[in-house]
Design a protein around this motif. Sequence first.
Motif, PDB file in Angstrom:
ATOM      1  N   GLU A   1      79.974  15.059  33.221  1.00  0.00           N
ATOM      2  CA  GLU A   1      80.378  13.669  33.005  1.00  0.00           C
ATOM      3  C   GLU A   1      79.709  13.086  31.764  1.00  0.00           C
ATOM      4  OE1 GLU A   1      80.278   9.381  35.398  1.00  0.00           O
ATOM      5  OE2 GLU A   1      79.942  11.252  36.477  1.00  0.00           O
ATOM      6  N   ALA A   2      78.512  13.596  31.438  1.00  0.00           N
ATOM      7  CA  ALA A   2      77.781  13.111  30.264  1.00  0.00           C
ATOM      8  C   ALA A   2      78.231  13.778  28.970  1.00  0.00           C
ATOM      9  CB  ALA A   2      76.281  13.332  30.463  1.00  0.00           C
ATOM     10  N   GLY A   3      79.215  14.683  29.050  1.00  0.00           N
ATOM     11  CA  GLY A   3      79.763  15.284  27.842  1.00  0.00           C
ATOM     12  C   GLY A   3      79.316  16.698  27.558  1.00  0.00           C
ATOM     13  N   TYR A   4      78.594  17.308  28.491  1.00  0.00           N
ATOM     14  CA  TYR A   4      78.117  18.680  28.312  1.00  0.00           C
ATOM     15  C   TYR A   4      79.029  19.668  29.033  1.00  0.00           C
ATOM     16  CZ  TYR A   4      73.901  16.593  26.425  1.00  0.00           C
ATOM     17  OH  TYR A   4      73.019  15.879  25.637  1.00  0.00           O
TER      18      TYR A   4
ATOM     19  N   LEU B   1      68.370  14.966  32.000  1.00  0.00           N
ATOM     20  CA  LEU B   1      69.471  14.615  31.117  1.00  0.00           C
ATOM     21  C   LEU B   1      68.994  13.756  29.948  1.00  0.00           C
ATOM     22  CD1 LEU B   1      72.471  14.473  30.375  1.00  0.00           C
ATOM     23  CD2 LEU B   1      72.716  12.607  32.037  1.00  0.00           C
ATOM     24  N   ALA B   2      68.116  12.789  30.217  1.00  0.00           N
ATOM     25  CA  ALA B   2      67.606  11.924  29.148  1.00  0.00           C
ATOM     26  C   ALA B   2      66.864  12.738  28.096  1.00  0.00           C
ATOM     27  CB  ALA B   2      66.687  10.859  29.741  1.00  0.00           C
ATOM     28  N   PHE B   3      66.112  13.745  28.537  1.00  0.00           N
ATOM     29  CA  PHE B   3      65.382  14.592  27.588  1.00  0.00           C
ATOM     30  C   PHE B   3      66.353  15.449  26.783  1.00  0.00           C
ATOM     31  CE2 PHE B   3      62.919  18.363  26.355  1.00  0.00           C
ATOM     32  CZ  PHE B   3      61.821  17.757  25.742  1.00  0.00           C
TER      33      PHE B   3
ATOM     34  N   SER C   1      67.500  14.419  48.729  1.00  0.00           N
ATOM     35  CA  SER C   1      68.234  13.165  48.542  1.00  0.00           C
ATOM     36  C   SER C   1      67.838  12.422  47.276  1.00  0.00           C
ATOM     37  CB  SER C   1      68.035  12.254  49.757  1.00  0.00           C
ATOM     38  OG  SER C   1      66.647  12.023  49.979  1.00  0.00           O
ATOM     39  N   GLY C   2      66.723  12.795  46.664  1.00  0.00           N
ATOM     40  CA  GLY C   2      66.313  12.165  45.408  1.00  0.00           C
ATOM     41  C   GLY C   2      66.645  12.979  44.169  1.00  0.00           C
ATOM     42  N   TRP C   3      67.555  13.930  44.302  1.00  0.00           N
ATOM     43  CA  TRP C   3      67.858  14.850  43.192  1.00  0.00           C
ATOM     44  C   TRP C   3      68.313  14.119  41.935  1.00  0.00           C
ATOM     45  CZ3 TRP C   3      72.599  15.050  40.797  1.00  0.00           C
ATOM     46  CH2 TRP C   3      73.644  14.385  41.443  1.00  0.00           C
ATOM     47  N   ARG C   4      69.016  12.988  42.109  1.00  0.00           N
ATOM     48  CA  ARG C   4      69.598  12.324  40.941  1.00  0.00           C
ATOM     49  C   ARG C   4      68.525  11.791  39.990  1.00  0.00           C
ATOM     50  NH1 ARG C   4      74.771  10.362  39.251  1.00  0.00           N
ATOM     51  NH2 ARG C   4      74.392   9.944  37.041  1.00  0.00           N
ATOM     52  N   GLU C   5      67.399  11.332  40.528  1.00  0.00           N
ATOM     53  CA  GLU C   5      66.315  10.864  39.667  1.00  0.00           C
ATOM     54  C   GLU C   5      65.818  11.992  38.767  1.00  0.00           C
ATOM     55  OE1 GLU C   5      61.760   9.030  39.978  1.00  0.00           O
ATOM     56  OE2 GLU C   5      62.788   9.754  41.781  1.00  0.00           O
TER      57      GLU C   5
ATOM     58  N   LEU D   1      63.100  32.395  28.099  1.00  0.00           N
ATOM     59  CA  LEU D   1      64.253  32.305  27.190  1.00  0.00           C
ATOM     60  C   LEU D   1      63.930  31.424  25.991  1.00  0.00           C
ATOM     61  CD1 LEU D   1      67.032  31.879  29.906  1.00  0.00           C
ATOM     62  CD2 LEU D   1      66.534  33.960  28.604  1.00  0.00           C
ATOM     63  N   ALA D   2      63.246  30.300  26.245  1.00  0.00           N
ATOM     64  CA  ALA D   2      62.855  29.419  25.142  1.00  0.00           C
ATOM     65  C   ALA D   2      61.922  30.143  24.186  1.00  0.00           C
ATOM     66  CB  ALA D   2      62.194  28.163  25.692  1.00  0.00           C
ATOM     67  N   GLY D   3      61.002  30.922  24.741  1.00  0.00           N
ATOM     68  CA  GLY D   3      60.068  31.674  23.911  1.00  0.00           C
ATOM     69  C   GLY D   3      60.735  32.732  23.059  1.00  0.00           C
ATOM     70  N   ARG D   4      61.941  33.126  23.444  1.00  0.00           N
ATOM     71  CA  ARG D   4      62.725  34.068  22.642  1.00  0.00           C
ATOM     72  C   ARG D   4      63.625  33.348  21.632  1.00  0.00           C
ATOM     73  NH1 ARG D   4      64.796  38.286  27.413  1.00  0.00           N
ATOM     74  NH2 ARG D   4      62.713  38.847  28.182  1.00  0.00           N
ATOM     75  N   GLY D   5      63.532  32.022  21.614  1.00  0.00           N
ATOM     76  CA  GLY D   5      64.336  31.248  20.676  1.00  0.00           C
ATOM     77  C   GLY D   5      65.794  31.149  21.050  1.00  0.00           C
ATOM     78  N   LEU D   6      66.111  31.274  22.342  1.00  0.00           N
ATOM     79  CA  LEU D   6      67.504  31.321  22.777  1.00  0.00           C
ATOM     80  C   LEU D   6      68.060  29.967  23.197  1.00  0.00           C
ATOM     81  CD1 LEU D   6      67.440  34.630  24.870  1.00  0.00           C
ATOM     82  CD2 LEU D   6      68.247  34.294  22.525  1.00  0.00           C
ATOM     83  N   SER D   7      67.204  28.975  23.373  1.00  0.00           N
ATOM     84  CA  SER D   7      67.671  27.682  23.858  1.00  0.00           C
ATOM     85  C   SER D   7      67.451  26.586  22.824  1.00  0.00           C
ATOM     86  CB  SER D   7      66.969  27.314  25.167  1.00  0.00           C
ATOM     87  OG  SER D   7      65.565  27.409  25.037  1.00  0.00           O
ATOM     88  N   ALA D   8      68.342  25.597  22.825  1.00  0.00           N
ATOM     89  CA  ALA D   8      68.216  24.464  21.918  1.00  0.00           C
ATOM     90  C   ALA D   8      67.196  23.464  22.438  1.00  0.00           C
ATOM     91  CB  ALA D   8      69.573  23.791  21.750  1.00  0.00           C
ATOM     92  N   VAL D   9      67.101  23.342  23.752  1.00  0.00           N
ATOM     93  CA  VAL D   9      66.164  22.444  24.422  1.00  0.00           C
ATOM     94  C   VAL D   9      66.037  22.962  25.849  1.00  0.00           C
ATOM     95  CG1 VAL D   9      68.063  20.844  24.913  1.00  0.00           C
ATOM     96  CG2 VAL D   9      65.708  20.048  25.131  1.00  0.00           C
ATOM     97  N   SER D  10      64.861  22.788  26.441  1.00  0.00           N
ATOM     98  CA  SER D  10      64.618  23.383  27.755  1.00  0.00           C
ATOM     99  C   SER D  10      63.934  22.390  28.686  1.00  0.00           C
ATOM    100  CB  SER D  10      63.730  24.632  27.631  1.00  0.00           C
ATOM    101  OG  SER D  10      64.294  25.572  26.735  1.00  0.00           O
ATOM    102  N   VAL D  11      64.271  22.498  29.980  1.00  0.00           N
ATOM    103  CA  VAL D  11      63.619  21.710  31.021  1.00  0.00           C
ATOM    104  C   VAL D  11      63.211  22.675  32.132  1.00  0.00           C
ATOM    105  CG1 VAL D  11      63.810  19.822  32.675  1.00  0.00           C
ATOM    106  CG2 VAL D  11      65.029  19.689  30.480  1.00  0.00           C
ATOM    107  N   ALA D  12      61.922  22.754  32.403  1.00  0.00           N
ATOM    108  CA  ALA D  12      61.389  23.633  33.445  1.00  0.00           C
ATOM    109  C   ALA D  12      60.836  22.759  34.570  1.00  0.00           C
ATOM    110  CB  ALA D  12      60.301  24.544  32.881  1.00  0.00           C
ATOM    111  N   ILE D  13      61.446  22.850  35.752  1.00  0.00           N
ATOM    112  CA  ILE D  13      61.131  21.977  36.874  1.00  0.00           C
ATOM    113  C   ILE D  13      60.299  22.748  37.898  1.00  0.00           C
ATOM    114  CG2 ILE D  13      62.111  20.515  38.681  1.00  0.00           C
ATOM    115  CD1 ILE D  13      64.740  20.555  36.930  1.00  0.00           C
ATOM    116  N   ASP D  14      59.090  22.256  38.172  1.00  0.00           N
ATOM    117  CA  ASP D  14      58.170  22.948  39.083  1.00  0.00           C
ATOM    118  C   ASP D  14      58.191  24.455  38.814  1.00  0.00           C
ATOM    119  OD1 ASP D  14      57.342  20.619  40.289  1.00  0.00           O
ATOM    120  OD2 ASP D  14      58.714  20.773  41.980  1.00  0.00           O
ATOM    121  N   PRO D  15      57.896  24.860  37.574  1.00  0.00           N
ATOM    122  CA  PRO D  15      58.099  26.261  37.197  1.00  0.00           C
ATOM    123  C   PRO D  15      57.039  27.201  37.758  1.00  0.00           C
ATOM    124  CG  PRO D  15      57.073  25.061  35.387  1.00  0.00           C
ATOM    125  CD  PRO D  15      57.396  24.042  36.449  1.00  0.00           C
TER     126      PRO D  15
END
Length: 279
Positions: free
Chosen positions: A43-46, A272-274, A262-266, A108-122
């Motif tokens: 919905e955000a264009g991705y 998404l903002a990042f 139930s709080g997944w959207r936050e 993957l980020a360390g291999r230069g494969l991503s434009a931007v990365s988000v790691a959640i409770d990694p």
Amino acid sequence: MSVSQIEQRIEEINASGRPPVVFVHGLWLLPSSWDRWAAVFEEAGYAPLTPGWPDDPDTVEEANAHPEVFAGKSVGQVAGHFAELIGRLARRPAVIGHSFGGLITQILAGRGLSAVSVAIDPAPFRGVLPLPISSLRSARPVLGNPANYHRAVPLTYEQFRYAFANAVGEEEARDLYRTYAVPAPGEPLFQAAVANLNPWSETRVDSRNPERGPLLLISGEKDHTVPWALTNAAYKKQRRNEAAVTEIVEIPGRGHALTIDSGWREVADTALAFVRRFH
């Protein structure tokens, strides 16, 4: 997704011209755990892509009926699988991962494969040193038996409640368990457990690569499996990358199930903002 469905989806993404976003799930979950996230990003264009680990079944019911398909999956094998898929995209994607998916995101980020990365409770990579007691307790269902290295291991409800759903009510915890929980390969947990004793560990991350790209680490305040100490230790190593933005945020009151509860959207909106700032 089947192989043919993934191929078709990659063709659609490349033809769309939209910036791609690849989602990487962790242990004890399936790609369907990202369905609501994918809708938000679309919905955000991705253009979202939610592939599984190799041999992932399509449904929770199928996964629980045939747990053996999860056995024998290593961190290196899964990272290679996602690297191959990313290599078929016309543009470098944003990559978002949770738990062991967050570790793979950083690989993957360390291999230069991503434009931007988000790691959640990694899950921790080699060089991340803290060993919180709650993390050890969360991993005990696997690490407590060396034979689990080559097995697929399910969680009981009580184990899931502690490791994932400790920050939600009983009714929601049981619903999350019924809806999302599946067996998981034991090997990645053993790999992470001995990573700092193994110079060749598949959990190594090249945090200094100038092509790593912007990285956000998200921590759930009440996470038992990957508490703040682990995520912050990863952040301290990643922020030494002087060529790329590195940020960390803690989501108050949330456990390891923060991407599906139930709080997944936050959490999705934070990611998404990042991503929007850089992709």
